[in-house]
Design an enzyme around this catalytic site. Structure first.
Site, mmCIF file in Angstrom:
data_model
loop_
_atom_site.group_PDB
_atom_site.id
_atom_site.type_symbol
_atom_site.label_atom_id
_atom_site.label_comp_id
_atom_site.label_asym_id
_atom_site.label_seq_id
_atom_site.Cartn_x
_atom_site.Cartn_y
_atom_site.Cartn_z
ATOM 1 N NE ARG A 48 -3.329 -0.142 2.986
ATOM 2 C CZ ARG A 48 -3.809 -0.013 4.235
ATOM 3 N NH1 ARG A 48 -3.646 -0.989 5.106
ATOM 4 N NH2 ARG A 48 -4.431 1.086 4.599
ATOM 5 C CB SER A 50 0.040 4.101 4.311
ATOM 6 O OG SER A 50 0.576 2.851 4.707
ATOM 7 C CG ASP A 120 -4.504 -4.042 8.082
ATOM 8 O OD1 ASP A 120 -5.298 -3.867 9.023
ATOM 9 O OD2 ASP A 120 -3.547 -3.287 7.842
ATOM 10 C CB THR A 168 -9.948 3.591 17.675
ATOM 11 O OG1 THR A 168 -9.356 2.341 17.281
ATOM 12 C CG2 THR A 168 -11.430 3.354 17.950
ATOM 13 C CB SER A 170 -9.485 -1.151 15.747
ATOM 14 O OG SER A 170 -9.767 -2.368 16.367
ATOM 15 N NE ARG A 172 -7.890 -5.514 17.966
ATOM 16 C CZ ARG A 172 -7.041 -4.770 18.669
ATOM 17 N NH1 ARG A 172 -6.942 -4.928 19.974
ATOM 18 N NH2 ARG A 172 -6.271 -3.882 18.067
ATOM 19 C CE LYS A 174 -17.827 2.856 19.031
ATOM 20 N NZ LYS A 174 -18.675 3.286 17.883
ATOM 21 N N GLY A 191 -7.873 6.375 7.719
ATOM 22 C CA GLY A 191 -6.674 7.001 7.171
ATOM 23 C C GLY A 191 -5.419 6.390 7.760
ATOM 24 C CG ASN A 192 -1.572 7.709 6.263
ATOM 25 O OD1 ASN A 192 -1.283 8.525 7.128
ATOM 26 N ND2 ASN A 192 -1.612 8.037 4.972
ATOM 27 C CB VAL A 193 -0.182 5.810 11.589
ATOM 28 C CG1 VAL A 193 0.308 6.375 12.920
ATOM 29 C CG2 VAL A 193 -0.687 4.391 11.794
ATOM 30 C CB CYS A 283 -15.063 -5.596 8.086
ATOM 31 S SG CYS A 283 -16.526 -4.698 7.557
#
Length: 350
Positions: A48, A50, A120, A168, A170, A172, A174, A191-193, A283
């Site tokens: 990817r 990013s 991912d 977040t 995710s 998971r 949350k 979005g990316n980090v 997902c």
């Protein structure tokens, strides 16, 4: 945190007996073997676009270059559907939206290998026929952490007031955050980090929850304020693991990549992903899982399935022999399903 993979062997033990020359130095034998695998080819690695994905691909290229000095490696950035989408991943078919374009490029021969964060890679569907994960690099940090705005004096979850905005990407994270602090306002942030941290510093959130390993890969470990132990926030399946994928018919490349494979990490990922596949989550399913080897040499696999708000969950932990990770993963999935995991999964829209 070191990114160094376990050093490969000399390669002499992999040569057919007739081709071994006991008078040659091990280094010369290894060079001949590795040179034969590379065969003067140009290796194209897909990832990817990013900054984190590019850093991971560059790391893999460096590892391959240490095996075969002078190996011609190029990195192809591939923008996936999910990278361009700001909405719910379910509308794109789930986590597979991060990988399907890369899978297609690999199958079509546009790239020779792909680099993936294993957390991912979807677990509810099999890999496309013809593709395989040739190697898993040694597992990095599995833990999640909190990051605060650059100018914030806060340093821990307990410092956040009721109603604070936490971002977040995710479900998971949350769900588990809601178990510990149901008074917080948790928002999805895509979005990316790098872009997420920029939004944090701009005041859009009071804190971000993300993977510590991801911060390390882009040189931003210093942004991690509080780091949560795995027994507080159970990690994602495949957390901290980089997987190297190629076509299963590309035998020379397959063998070359396998020299980077970390056996213990492969064992742990196999157990976790077998469990994930058995649960058949989607997902939007908050599913967590982590496998480790105990001091007495057994595998210990933990799995958790949550409701979206974390109010209900199924939890199980089982142990098994190191040589049977898939059997352990399948067994734990069955235990979780008997504890009501299917109802929790089906109760969340997707």
């Amino acid at each position: 945190m070191s990114r160094a993979a376990t050093a490969p062997g000399t390669g002499a033990e992999l040569l057919p007996a007739a081709e071994r020359d006991t008078d040659q130095a091990p280094a010369a034998v290894a060079a001949a073997y590795l040179g034969r695998l590379a065969a003067g080819r140009k290796l194209r690695i897909g990832a990817r676009t990013s900054p984190m994905a590019v850093a991971q691909a560059e790391h893999v290229a460096a590892l391959l270059g240490s095996l075969v000095p002078g190996l011609d490696v190029t990195i192809s950035g591939i923008t996936t559907t999910a990278d361009q989408w700001a909405g719910d991943l379910a509308a794109l078919g789930g986590k597979g939206a991060f990988t399907k374009e890369i899978d297609r490029a690999l199958l079509m021969g546009e790239i020779d290998a792909a680099v993936h964060c294993m957390k991912d890679v979807p677990g509810d569907v099999p890999l496309p026929p013809g593709l395989t994960f040739a190697a898993y690099l040694p597992r990095e940090d599995i833990r999640d952490c909190l990051a605060f705005p650059a100018a914030s004096p806060r340093a821990a979850l307990d410092d956040l007031p009721a109603g604070a905005r936490v971002g977040t990407c995710s479900v998971r994270r949350k769900a588990q955050l809601a178990r510990h602090r149901p008074d917080l306002s948790v928002h999805r942030v895509r979005g990316n980090v790098n872009s997420r941290l920029a939004r944090l510093d701009a005041g859009e959130f009071d804190a971000l929850m993300l993977a510590r390993a991801g911060l390390a890969r882009i040189g931003m470990t210093g942004r991690a304020a509080e780091t949560f132990d795995a027994d507080v926030i159970c990690p994602a399946v495949g957390a901290g693991v980089i997987g190297l994928q190629c076509r299963d018919q590309d035998r020379n490349l397959l063998e070359l990549l396998r020299l980077l494979d970390h056996a213990e990490t492969r064992t742990h990922v196999t157990a976790e992903r077998t469990m994930l596949h058995g649960l058949q989550g989607h997902c939007n399913s908050p599913i967590a899982g982590h496998c480790a080897t105990t001091p007495d040499g057994q595998l210990a696999l933990r799995g958790m399935v949550f409701t979206r708000d974390g109010g209900e969950f199924a939890h199980a932990m089982e142990w098994g022999p190191v040589g049977r990770p898939a059997e352990l993963g399948a067994y734990l999935a069955g235990v979780l399903l008997r504890k009501g995991a299917r109802d929790l999964i089906m109760g969340i829209p997707h």
